[in-house]
Design a protein around this motif. Structure first.
Motif, PDB file in Angstrom:
ATOM      1  N   UNK A 189      43.609  20.778  17.591  1.00 11.16           N
ATOM      2  CA  UNK A 189      43.195  21.141  19.523  1.00 11.16           C
ATOM      3  C   UNK A 189      43.679  19.459  20.253  1.00 11.16           C
ATOM      4  N   UNK A 190      44.402  20.023  20.927  1.00 13.38           N
ATOM      5  CA  UNK A 190      45.294  18.920  22.091  1.00 13.38           C
ATOM      6  C   UNK A 190      46.297  19.729  22.921  1.00 13.38           C
ATOM      7  N   UNK A 191      46.112  19.391  23.940  1.00 12.77           N
ATOM      8  CA  UNK A 191      46.588  20.255  25.245  1.00 12.77           C
ATOM      9  C   UNK A 191      48.358  20.249  25.382  1.00 12.77           C
ATOM     10  N   UNK A 192      48.534  20.857  25.099  1.00 10.92           N
ATOM     11  CA  UNK A 192      50.154  21.544  25.203  1.00 10.92           C
ATOM     12  C   UNK A 192      49.986  22.595  26.161  1.00 10.92           C
ATOM     13  N   UNK A 193      51.844  22.109  27.105  1.00 11.51           N
ATOM     14  CA  UNK A 193      52.499  22.907  27.975  1.00 11.51           C
ATOM     15  C   UNK A 193      52.416  24.586  27.450  1.00 11.51           C
ATOM     16  N   UNK A 232      47.135  24.274  28.301  1.00 13.62           N
ATOM     17  CA  UNK A 232      46.777  25.076  26.908  1.00 13.62           C
ATOM     18  C   UNK A 232      46.005  24.124  25.972  1.00 13.62           C
ATOM     19  N   UNK A 233      44.425  24.175  25.070  1.00 15.82           N
ATOM     20  CA  UNK A 233      44.046  23.752  24.019  1.00 15.82           C
ATOM     21  C   UNK A 233      43.707  25.068  22.876  1.00 15.82           C
ATOM     22  N   UNK A 234      44.121  25.016  21.880  1.00 17.78           N
ATOM     23  CA  UNK A 234      43.574  26.797  21.076  1.00 17.78           C
ATOM     24  C   UNK A 234      42.734  25.723  21.000  1.00 17.78           C
ATOM     25  N   UNK A 235      41.805  27.284  20.576  1.00 18.19           N
ATOM     26  CA  UNK A 235      40.458  26.711  19.505  1.00 18.19           C
ATOM     27  C   UNK A 235      40.574  27.852  18.297  1.00 18.19           C
ATOM     28  N   UNK A 236      40.378  28.221  17.271  1.00 19.90           N
ATOM     29  CA  UNK A 236      41.022  28.615  16.398  1.00 19.90           C
ATOM     30  C   UNK A 236      39.911  29.761  15.831  1.00 19.90           C
ATOM     31  N   UNK A 237      39.632  30.866  15.890  1.00 16.49           N
ATOM     32  CA  UNK A 237      39.008  31.937  15.884  1.00 16.49           C
ATOM     33  C   UNK A 237      39.576  32.925  14.694  1.00 16.49           C
ATOM     34  N   UNK A 238      37.976  33.314  13.906  1.00 20.85           N
ATOM     35  CA  UNK A 238      37.659  33.691  12.800  1.00 20.85           C
ATOM     36  C   UNK A 238      38.103  34.943  12.769  1.00 20.85           C
ATOM     37  N   UNK A 239      38.626  35.904  11.999  1.00 21.35           N
ATOM     38  CA  UNK A 239      38.806  37.502  12.432  1.00 21.35           C
ATOM     39  C   UNK A 239      37.389  38.116  12.703  1.00 21.35           C
TER      40      UNK A 239
END
Length: 472
Positions: free
Chosen positions: A86-90, A219-226
């Motif tokens: 997770x890290x900020x990205x445009x 945006x920081x993407x946080x992984x999600x489980x199915x």
């Protein structure tokens, strides 16, 4: 409609086979007997059996009829949870997103890309009749602007329904919107300013990424489980490192995974947000489309200090054309109401009248009962079709509600190329890369199971399966 009847009959028969009413090798009811029993034409039954044969449920024996076929068990694995640092990205807009969105609006070919409700439910007729009657009997023109909060009787119905999700609010704590995305945009406009960082589950609904870009956000993407949704542990790590201004999540039957955060995890999520004093925009648009015994609680049901802004609409339960949504902004009520006034002044009254009447008279609940069972059966049929026609390395999510599922293919398959190949023949899916701000999921795609499995749609799945095997 005849088309609807044969698809419904095929769905019903496949469910009876799945539940063991008919076992492998059993003879199915004859065409004439079934036509008489179901009060449909012989051609409807014949077409339904033809579909069941394509799906692999039955086999035709000359001069003997149809028999239950031997089937392999569902051995499809579940999608992997992608490891993301997770890290900020445009947030950047892909032209591909708009292309997919335009494709979903086209009225030709076979679209499996659009997360829209089925068109074969009686509720649409109820809505049309309500529009006609109310436009003649209720005054909605020549009355000036509606209040920014929206129509009182509409908000009353939403407040009553919210109790099922564990949320207790008064109608005065609800603001009507032009759909769910508009509700979330109002929330973001209150909670953020350009340059701020927000957290999104990954993969996530691509409209949220577009919205973040429009607001100039990172945006920081946080992984999600199915199965269990966003990773609370990964979110905690991100909150420890970055000044996140808001979390945006489809907590119940996420788009595109179809996952749902369990109640105990929702409680942990709220406690984490309280600790770091971060608000949450909860997209609950699929909450009513559960396949289980009862409606899941929303995250807002665990909210103790009004930090969750719950957003929803009837776009996934009735039809997007109504453009009727709502937001429960909690502690941000005044700011959201003011933002709505700035951006829209007020909403259209007639669609709110129609929606309120449909809900008040019970037609909406009757429709939802039918829709939930129909979508549950169609989602299972998707599993059957993918199992039958896609390579064995395929992974598929198993939604417990909603309208869509997530397909993961071997890494060397590029689903954007697959999308373009399908598009050239008017067959569309939603390629995985548009569900990520960082270009993940190029071997995945989202598929909708809402529409009936007609012969054309079954053939489309077969065709995509053939193309995937070729690419391997």
């Amino acid at each position: 409609m005849e088309t609807n009847l044969y698809a419904q009959l095929a769905d019903s028969l496949s469910q009876q086979i799945r539940e063991g009413l008919f076992k492998t090798g059993d003879k199915m009811p004859s065409v004439r007997h079934l036509a008489k029993r179901e009060d449909v034409s012989i051609s409807t039954v014949t077409t339904a059996y033809s579909l069941l044969e394509q799906w692999g449920w039955v086999e035709a024996r000359p001069k003997s009829g149809y028999f239950v076929a031997h089937r392999q068990d569902d051995k499809l694995a579940i999608p992997r949870q992608v490891r993301i640092k997770p890290r900020p990205r445009a947030a950047t807009t892909s032209e591909l997103v708009m292309e997919v969105q335009r494709d979903s609006a086209r009225q030709k070919g076979v679209s499996m890309s659009a997360a829209i409700p089925a068109l074969d439910f009686p509720i649409l007729g109820n809505v049309q009749r309500a529009f006609t009657r109310l436009s003649r009997t209720r005054k909605y023109l020549g009355v000036g602007y509606d209040a920014p909060e929206g129509l009182p009787e509409f908000r009353q119905q939403i407040a009553r329904r919210a109790v099922d999700a564990g949320v207790h609010v008064s109608p005065d704590e609800i603001v009507s919107t032009a759909g769910c995305q508009n509700a979330m945009a109002l929330g973001l406009s209150v909670l953020t300013k350009p340059g701020d960082i927000i957290a999104l589950e990954s993969p996530c609904y691509y409209g949220l990424i577009q919205m973040a870009e429009a607001f100039g956000l990172k945006v920081i993407e946080i992984p999600a489980h199915h199965d269990t949704g966003i990773s609370v542990e990964a979110l905690k790590l991100a909150l420890e490192q970055w000044p996140i201004k808001a979390l945006v999540s489809v907590a119940t039957f996420s788009n595109p995974l179809g996952s749902i955060i369990p109640d105990e995890r929702k409680q942990e999520l709220i406690e984490l947000l309280e600790k770091y004093d971060v608000p949450m925009i909860e997209d609950d648009i699929y909450g009513e489309l559960y396949f289980g015994d009862r409606r899941p609680k929303s995250v807002k049901a665990f909210d103790r200090d009004g930090r969750v802004l719950l957003c929803s609409s009837v776009s996934k339960t009735i039809d997007p054309q109504l453009r009727v949504g709502w937001i429960m902004p909690g502690r941000y009520l005044e700011q959201v109401t003011h933002q709505k006034f700035i951006q829209q002044v007020s909403g259209a009254t007639l669609p709110q009248m129609v929606t309120a009447e449909i809900m008040a008279q019970g037609a909406y609940d009757r429709h939802l009962r039918q829709a939930r069972e129909t979508y549950r059966m169609r989602s299972q049929q998707l599993v059957d079709l993918v199992s039958q026609h896609f390579p064995e390395q395929t992974r598929l999510s198993r939604p417990k509600g909603g309208l869509v599922a997530w397909v993961e293919l071997p890494d060397r398959v590029n689903t954007t190329e697959l999308y373009h190949r399908g598009r050239s023949q008017n067959l569309t899916i939603a390629p995985g890369e548009i569900f990520s701000a960082s270009g993940q999921y190029k071997c995945c795609f989202r598929i909708s199971f809402a529409q009936g499995w007609s012969q054309e749609r079954v053939k489309a799945v077969q065709t995509f399966g053939e193309w995937i095997r070729e690419s391997l």
